[in-house]
Design an enzyme around this catalytic site. Structure first.
Site, PDB file in Angstrom:
ATOM      1  N   HIS A 227      -8.394  76.506  68.783  1.00  0.00           N
ATOM      2  CA  HIS A 227      -9.751  76.246  67.959  1.00  0.00           C
ATOM      3  C   HIS A 227     -10.315  77.450  67.869  1.00  0.00           C
ATOM      4  CE1 HIS A 227     -13.263  75.020  66.954  1.00  0.00           C
ATOM      5  NE2 HIS A 227     -14.154  75.514  68.041  1.00  0.00           N
TER       6      HIS A 227
ATOM      7  N   ASP B 213     -19.637  62.395  67.331  1.00  0.00           N
ATOM      8  CA  ASP B 213     -19.920  63.437  66.631  1.00  0.00           C
ATOM      9  C   ASP B 213     -20.893  64.039  65.357  1.00  0.00           C
ATOM     10  OD1 ASP B 213     -19.970  66.944  67.825  1.00  0.00           O
ATOM     11  OD2 ASP B 213     -18.734  67.145  66.188  1.00  0.00           O
TER      12      ASP B 213
ATOM     13  N   SER C 112     -18.970  68.619  71.845  1.00  0.00           N
ATOM     14  CA  SER C 112     -18.652  68.172  70.660  1.00  0.00           C
ATOM     15  C   SER C 112     -17.330  69.133  70.290  1.00  0.00           C
ATOM     16  CB  SER C 112     -19.903  69.672  70.341  1.00  0.00           C
ATOM     17  OG  SER C 112     -19.567  69.369  68.676  1.00  0.00           O
TER      18      SER C 112
ATOM     19  N   LYS D 139     -13.222  66.458  69.580  1.00  0.00           N
ATOM     20  CA  LYS D 139     -12.593  66.711  68.684  1.00  0.00           C
ATOM     21  C   LYS D 139     -11.642  67.280  68.588  1.00  0.00           C
ATOM     22  CE  LYS D 139     -15.336  68.678  66.951  1.00  0.00           C
ATOM     23  NZ  LYS D 139     -17.566  69.439  65.689  1.00  0.00           N
TER      24      LYS D 139
ATOM     25  N   ARG E 289     -28.338  67.335  66.482  1.00  0.00           N
ATOM     26  CA  ARG E 289     -28.862  69.065  67.336  1.00  0.00           C
ATOM     27  C   ARG E 289     -29.666  70.210  65.944  1.00  0.00           C
ATOM     28  NH1 ARG E 289     -23.101  69.962  69.495  1.00  0.00           N
ATOM     29  NH2 ARG E 289     -24.546  71.749  69.734  1.00  0.00           N
TER      30      ARG E 289
HETATM   31  N1  URA Z   1     -18.813  73.985  66.678  1.00  0.00           N
HETATM   32  C1  URA Z   1     -18.767  72.297  67.026  1.00  0.00           C
HETATM   33  O1  URA Z   1     -17.790  71.547  66.862  1.00  0.00           O
HETATM   34  N2  URA Z   1     -19.618  71.774  67.789  1.00  0.00           N
HETATM   35  C2  URA Z   1     -20.655  72.837  68.243  1.00  0.00           C
HETATM   36  O2  URA Z   1     -21.997  71.488  69.003  1.00  0.00           O
HETATM   37  C3  URA Z   1     -21.069  74.039  67.806  1.00  0.00           C
HETATM   38  C4  URA Z   1     -19.907  74.840  67.591  1.00  0.00           C
END
Ligand code: URA
Length: 434
Positions: free
Chosen positions: A82, A161, A183, A187, A168
């Site tokens: 990621h 999320d 977050s 995932k 947010r």
């Molecule tokens: N990427 C994400 O998936 N979540 C965040 O909070 C910030 C960047």
């Protein structure tokens, strides 16, 4: 338990218990805790943080707010990568086929571009026919057959999320390390991974402009991964100038193919190799980074990685002939050469300005609803350390709409700092493991 009691506790700097956190995330996901209550809670977290224990439970509760994948029947180690996102960051596209060709399974779920950073899904969809919207059955079948699948985030994964990120975004609580870390990690952990490599970008073109904040984010995510039992390694990598020479969508696919052919730009190739080698070690294919790098060089030299990319393109509905014929990718109808106003050495190319200029040309989105033009983009002809002559090419803009060029050029004209030579700064800034 009521939402107000929990908000007051966090507001006053106290810790929430595991039960309280699980109740809060579940109730927010099912709608019994309202958006305005959760907005107050995220602001309290933004201001007062979460302890290590709170964060582990918060992430786990988010991860379990929806479906959690299970790939036990796939007889390979599952490892993903990621990136926190940057300009010209197409690393996932060559990395996926290289790592899969070495025997690791990668259930890659990527995002779309927003603002000045591009998204892997948008880039892949510039391949004619390529679809990233796969159902669970298709996703698993492609992963099983090829060891690599390149798809969008499933709607059933981590619904908490989906709601929380939008909230947010609208309440000034995105830049909170515990909220970003939970977050991202909720995932990734829902993908049933054995290992995860994180690329935390640092610099003008990155989400994290400052190395200390980036290191804290990396350490926090590595901590969450380890607490969950998933081996996680983070790299801090430089994002002061764009990665590679291409910024856009179709042109980034072309550049990814050049990496898979073994002649990609040095910076892009190096970041890809560093992250890919770590994935082979986490995937227990190799014991050392050096052995992993040799193996990766072999699958590039033999053409196995490029062949695997062709197979995955075909499996996802795309025209696999693009790997041999780049003219099958969308091509813009016009181009403009940006020339140097003075001779000298390139001291800096501002990644943020280049990313924003590409967005103005139509390569990116300002809002989630915008559509993108896959053919447009920017090709850099001079990067830090290069010598340029007055009137020499700094970049070529590919565009379809004349009305967009002036505002892109307004950003680009100051993006190159030319003067006395400077040493190229390091690309790989740190490695963080538990
Ligand atoms: N990427 C994400 O998936 N979540 C965040 O909070 C910030 C960047």
């Amino acid at each position: 338990m009521t939402a107000v009691e929990l908000i007051e506790k966090k507001r006053d700097g106290q810790s929430l218990t595991a039960n309280e956190i699980r109740w809060l995330i579940d109730s927010y996901t099912n709608g019994s805790v309202t958006d305005y209550q959760m907005a107050a809670m995220t602001m309290a977290v933004f201001l007062n943080g979460l302890s290590g224990e709170e964060l582990a439970v918060w992430t786990d509760a988010m991860m379990h707010s929806g479906e959690v994948l299970n790939f036990d029947h796939i007889n390979k180690r599952k490892v993903d990568k990621h990136s926190t996102g940057g300009v010209g960051d197409k690393v996932s596209i060559p990395l996926g086929p290289m790592v899969a060709a070495c025997g690791v399974a990668i259930p890659m779920m990527s995002g779309r571009g927003l603002g000045h950073t591009g998204g892997t899904l948008d880039k892949l969809e510039s391949i004619p026919g390529f679809t990233t919207g796969l159902d669970q059955g298709q996703f698993t079948a492609i992963l099983e057959r090829h060891g690599l699948v390149l798809a969008g985030q499933s709607k059933t994964l981590v619904p908490a999320d989906r709601k929380l990120y939008a909230l947010r975004d609208a309440t000034g609580t995105v830049p909170s390390i515990p909220l970003i870390a939970s977050s991202i990690m909720s995932k990734k952990l829902a993908e049933d991974l054995d290992g995860l490599v994180l690329d935390v970008k640092v610099g003008s073109g990155a989400f994290m402009k400052d190395i200390d904040a980036a290191r804290t984010l990396a350490e926090t995510m590595v901590g969450i991964g380890s607490a969950h039992g998933t081996s996680t390694v983070a790299y801090l990598t430089a994002m002061d100038e764009p990665l590679g020479l291409e910024v856009g969508n179709a042109n980034e696919i072309a550049e990814s193919i050049s990496v898979l052919r073994g002649h990609g730009p040095a910076d892009l190739t190096e970041v890809t190799m560093v992250l890919a080698a770590e994935m082979l070690v986490l995937g227990r294919i190799d014991d050392t980074i050096d052995a992993a790098r040799n193996r990766l060089e072999e699958v590039v030299a033999s053409g196995a990685a490029l062949e695997l990319f062709g197979q995955v393109i075909e499996a996802q509905g795309g025209n696999r002939n693009v790997i041999d014929d780049l003219s099958l990718l969308p091509i813009a109808s016009h181009s403009f050469e940006l020339k140097a106003q003075e001779s000298g050495s390139v001291r800096r190319v501002n990644a943020l300005a280049v990313g924003r200029a590409a967005m103005r040309l139509g390569a990116g989105r300002e809002t989630k609803e915008d559509s993108i033009d896959a053919a447009v983009g920017i090709t850099l002809h001079a990067k830090t350390g290069d010598q340029v002559e007055k009137g020499g090419r700094l970049a070529v803009l590919a565009f379809n709409d004349h009305d967009r060029v002036e505002s892109a050029l307004a950003l680009l004209r100051n993006a190159w700092e030319i003067g006395d030579p400077v040493a190229r700064s390091n690309l790989i800034l740190d490695r963080i493991a538990s």
